[in-house]
Scaffold this active site. Structure first.
Site, PDB file in Angstrom:
ATOM      1  N   GLN A  99     -35.740  -1.482  14.630  1.00 43.29           N
ATOM      2  CA  GLN A  99     -34.606  -2.194  14.046  1.00 43.29           C
ATOM      3  C   GLN A  99     -34.756  -3.698  14.180  1.00 43.29           C
ATOM      4  OE1 GLN A  99     -30.872  -0.667  15.442  1.00 43.29           O
ATOM      5  NE2 GLN A  99     -29.672  -2.355  14.612  1.00 43.29           N
ATOM      6  N   CYS A 105     -28.407   0.435  12.565  1.00 37.90           N
ATOM      7  CA  CYS A 105     -29.013   1.573  13.262  1.00 37.90           C
ATOM      8  C   CYS A 105     -28.647   2.890  12.591  1.00 37.90           C
ATOM      9  CB  CYS A 105     -28.598   1.585  14.732  1.00 37.90           C
ATOM     10  SG  CYS A 105     -26.809   1.712  14.995  1.00 37.90           S
ATOM     11  N   HIS A 261     -23.774   3.653  19.190  1.00 42.54           N
ATOM     12  CA  HIS A 261     -25.105   3.583  18.590  1.00 42.54           C
ATOM     13  C   HIS A 261     -25.425   4.896  17.882  1.00 42.54           C
ATOM     14  CE1 HIS A 261     -28.984   1.821  18.041  1.00 42.54           C
ATOM     15  NE2 HIS A 261     -29.641   2.655  18.823  1.00 42.54           N
ATOM     16  N   ASN A 285     -33.996   7.137  19.255  1.00 44.94           N
ATOM     17  CA  ASN A 285     -33.289   5.862  19.160  1.00 44.94           C
ATOM     18  C   ASN A 285     -33.986   4.998  18.104  1.00 44.94           C
ATOM     19  OD1 ASN A 285     -32.221   3.306  19.499  1.00 44.94           O
ATOM     20  ND2 ASN A 285     -32.374   3.304  21.728  1.00 44.94           N
ATOM     21  N   TRP A 287     -34.035   1.999  17.626  1.00 45.45           N
ATOM     22  CA  TRP A 287     -34.618   0.762  18.131  1.00 45.45           C
ATOM     23  C   TRP A 287     -36.122   0.922  18.363  1.00 45.45           C
ATOM     24  CZ3 TRP A 287     -30.669  -0.979  22.490  1.00 45.45           C
ATOM     25  CH2 TRP A 287     -29.520  -1.463  21.872  1.00 45.45           C
TER      26      TRP A 287
END
Length: 700
Positions: A99, A105, A261, A285, A287
């Site tokens: 990201q 997200c 998130h 995740n 990220w």
């Protein structure tokens, strides 16, 4: 100049009938044709620059970058960022990207889910795009947007600071499919900043165009594991989210999870540990880093209690954002689970059953078809109504007694291009069984039906979400589905989607024109009072030497005589009188003779009488709910869409309609019906040439 919205609605409806907007034949977003644009660029030997999503600060939007950083942004093509760019390198994977600075997200988590389904991925991301052969800086992607598939064209100029991408970036700096996909979605949202904050369900729906199911993990169904396991084995995409903390910040908790998130569900596995079966959920995740550190995390000693095969198959110790946790901890630490798929067969595990899907677009308009929830009994009936007849189960479907057989989804459509400006209303729907006394009823069911009958199914609560859905069992019979906003008089568009395992017949129930049943109600006949000669005498007082009146003379005549004492907004405008002349002018002289005037007079007096008979509030205006009764008194049955159109075109911002506006509306409505009947076969107007159409449209 783009065509008026009313025209575009008709065009879009025709396109839908022709199969445009489908998976195999998507519409051109903003009318940009990828094939034509590419041919033009190749012939002219130029690099494409998209003027509909230009490489400047407008496309970045407000709030995502500081003013100082915004000044540093340089838009570069991939070939200016790295020497040898590629669209994709060694296939497409969730581990390809991480990201950037925009809070999308929810979108990237959905991309992670997308990478597991090759067929769906290739629908969204055409993988035959390259930076070498026939390269001209032009790329395209496909999304499902509110009922139709669209093909979105972009140029490949990407925003950078100091030569580095500021939004999504690839682990391999030469790979650009994630950044280009994000740019295409930013275009449909309005800007990059319009992608800030959201839920996976939105992007998952836009990737599949299928069924969305949201599960509240605070109250999970007893068969949650079986449901997720079947979804994992099907073509479903799954995303989830953690609860928001005290602030909007993405705070990392001591257990490694991030508050507020979005995550992707990437796997499900049952393992035997210490003699007990454990249900494990694998999460990722977006990220690309940051993981759960509790039981069954990468370095948890519990992995030493499973078989070597499971240990080898499941465990990957790396800070790549992916980890395992038990189903119990998943339900404890996550707030919701979103499942999207093309077909809901995973819900009951019946892969042989093919669900039937029906889409219906509608609109709530304040004052006419926005009646609010059932608490507003006097107005609830004015909401759009959809009549459903359910036959027996389809032959290939099982017939379990308690098996749910219908899924209803209600999605509100935005009225603004920019996603961040869209205000979601609280929406829901109710399902009523049509009782025996109403089975022969045609048109809208009145308030009395809803006062005597309770809903047999409904949304559990009204939610200010893009979409609400319910899954339930309905026995064969007739039903009425009523979608609504929670509060009355809230204007919005919607899509009602009905999926059924039973043979189902659905139609909109507003009482509009049906060419299979052309009979309409008899109009109310009004005595005009006085003979025609008296009207002609008055006409001569205002007419010219040729015994004709133009629009200015007609304006004085109407306002000083017919509307005297009943003027709410200053009387008929000159423009309204010009329109009346055009509608009644059979000789096309721009004036009315005495015969034409007498016909107009009779109509105006009739409309005036209907106006006051239906003005039950006695305000010398019609509320837009009273307008429905006034139109019925004209002897016409119209659809909700047409009623909404009349209210928007002729009603005031106060939600009321003056006598002058109603007379103008009624006259045009009557005349246009007559024109249609003269030029049509009763169903369609055929062979109307361009000059004929323009001749008709520009004068009437």
């Amino acid at each position: 100049m783009p065509a008026p919205g009313v025209c575009m609605n008709i065009v879009n409806a025709r396109h839908a009938k022709d199969g445009r907007g489908t998976r195999n034949n998507p519409e051109h977003f903003l009318n940009q044709d990828f094939v034509q644009l590419k041919q033009y660029c190749l012939i002219k030997q130029v690099r494409y620059i998209d003027d509909m999503f230009p490489p400047d600060r407008r496309s970045i939007g407000q709030g995502v970058l500081s003013p100082s950083d915004l000044k540093r942004v340089v838009w570069l093509r991939p070939g200016k960022i790295v020497p040898n760019p590629f669209f994709e390198v060694d296939g497409v994977s969730r581990f390809d990207f991480g990201q950037g600075v925009v809070g999308d997200c929810w979108f990237l988590a959905s991309i992670g889910a997308l990478t597991f389904q090759t067929d769906i991925l290739q629908q969204v991301v055409p993988l035959d795009q390259r930076f070498d052969k026939d390269y001209c800086g032009l790329f395209h992607f496909r999304f499902w947007r509110f009922g139709r598939w669209v093909d979105v064209v972009i140029d490949d100029k990407l925003p950078t600071i100091d030569g580095r991408l500021i939004f999504v970036n690839s682990k391999d700096p030469t790979e650009f499919w994630p950044a280009l996909l994000e740019k295409a979605y930013a275009k449909v949202c309005g800007s990059y900043s319009d992608m800030n904050a959201g839920t996976p369900s939105e992007a998952l729906s836009d990737f599949t165009g299928g069924v969305h199911m949201c599960i509240n993990l605070a109250e999970p169904p007893q068969n949650l594991w079986e449901l997720m396991f079947r979804a994992g084995k099907s073509t479903a995409l799954m995303g989830c989210g953690t609860p928001q903390g005290e602030t909007s910040a993405n705070t990392v908790l001591p257990n490694g999870l991030v508050q507020g998130h979005a995550y992707t569900v990437t796997g499900l596995k049952q393992v035997m540990s210490r003699g007990q079966m454990v249900n494990l959920v694998r999460l990722w995740n977006p990220w690309g880093r940051g993981e759960w550190n509790g039981d069954w995390s990468d370095r948890s000693p519990l992995w030493q209690t499973v078989s070597p095969e499971d240990h080898e198959m499941c465990l990957s110790v790396a800070d790549d954002g992916e980890f395992w946790m038990t189903l119990e901890n998943f339900s404890k630490f996550y707030s919701d689970l979103d499942i999207c798929c093309l077909c809901p067969d995973f819900l009951d595990g019946s892969s042989s059953c093919h669900w039937k899907t029906s889409y219906h677009e509608g609109r709530w308009v304040a004052g006419t078809t926005a009646g609010g929830c059932i608490n507003n009994l006097d107005s609830f009936w004015t909401n759009p109504q959809y009549r459903v007849r359910i036959e027996g189960l389809l032959s290939e479907c099982s017939s379990g007694q308690d098996e749910k057989n219908m899924l209803v989804s209600l999605m509100q459509k935005p009225d603004k291009r920019n996603r961040r400006l869209v205000k979601s209303l609280h929406i829901g729907f109710s399902v009523f069984e049509v009782t025996e006394e109403y089975k022969a009823h045609r048109g809208k069911f009145p308030a009395s039906f809803f006062s005597r009958n309770k809903a047999v199914a409904q949304t559990k609560t009204y939610m200010n979400a893009r979409e609400v859905m319910e899954f339930f069992l309905l026995k064969p019979g007739e039903y009425l589905i009523v979608p609504s906003t929670f509060n009355p008089n809230e204007t919005a568009s919607f899509i009602l989607t009905i999926l059924s395992k039973a043979e189902t017949h659905i139609h909109e129930n507003s009482g509009g024109h049906n060419h299979e049943h052309k009979k309409t109600e008899e109009p109310i006949h009004i005595k005009n009072g006085g003979d025609d000669e008296k009207k002609r005498v008055m006409f001569r007082q205002y007419s010219d030497e040729y015994e004709e009146v133009d629009a200015e003379q007609l304006q004085r005549l109407l306002n000083e005589n017919i509307l005297q004492g009943h003027l709410k907004s200053g009387g008929f405008s000159l423009d309204a009188c010009r329109s009346m002349v055009a509608l009644m002018d059979t000789s096309i002289t721009g004036k009315l003779n005495s015969e034409e005037f007498v016909r107009l007079w009779k109509k105006v007096v009739t409309y005036k009488d209907i106006f006051f008979r239906t003005d039950v509030s006695q305000t010398v205006t019609l509320s837009l709910s009273e307008l429905r009764n006034a139109i019925m008194a004209l002897g016409k049955r119209i659809s909700d869409d047409m009623l909404n159109l009349m209210a928007l075109r002729y009603g005031a911002s106060s939600g009321h309609m003056t006598l002058e506006s109603f007379i103008s509306l009624a006259l045009r409505f009557d005349c246009m019906n007559q024109i249609f009947n003269q030029l049509s076969d009763g169903v369609h107007i055929k062979n109307l040439g361009e000059s004929e159409w323009m001749y008709l449209a520009m004068y009437t």
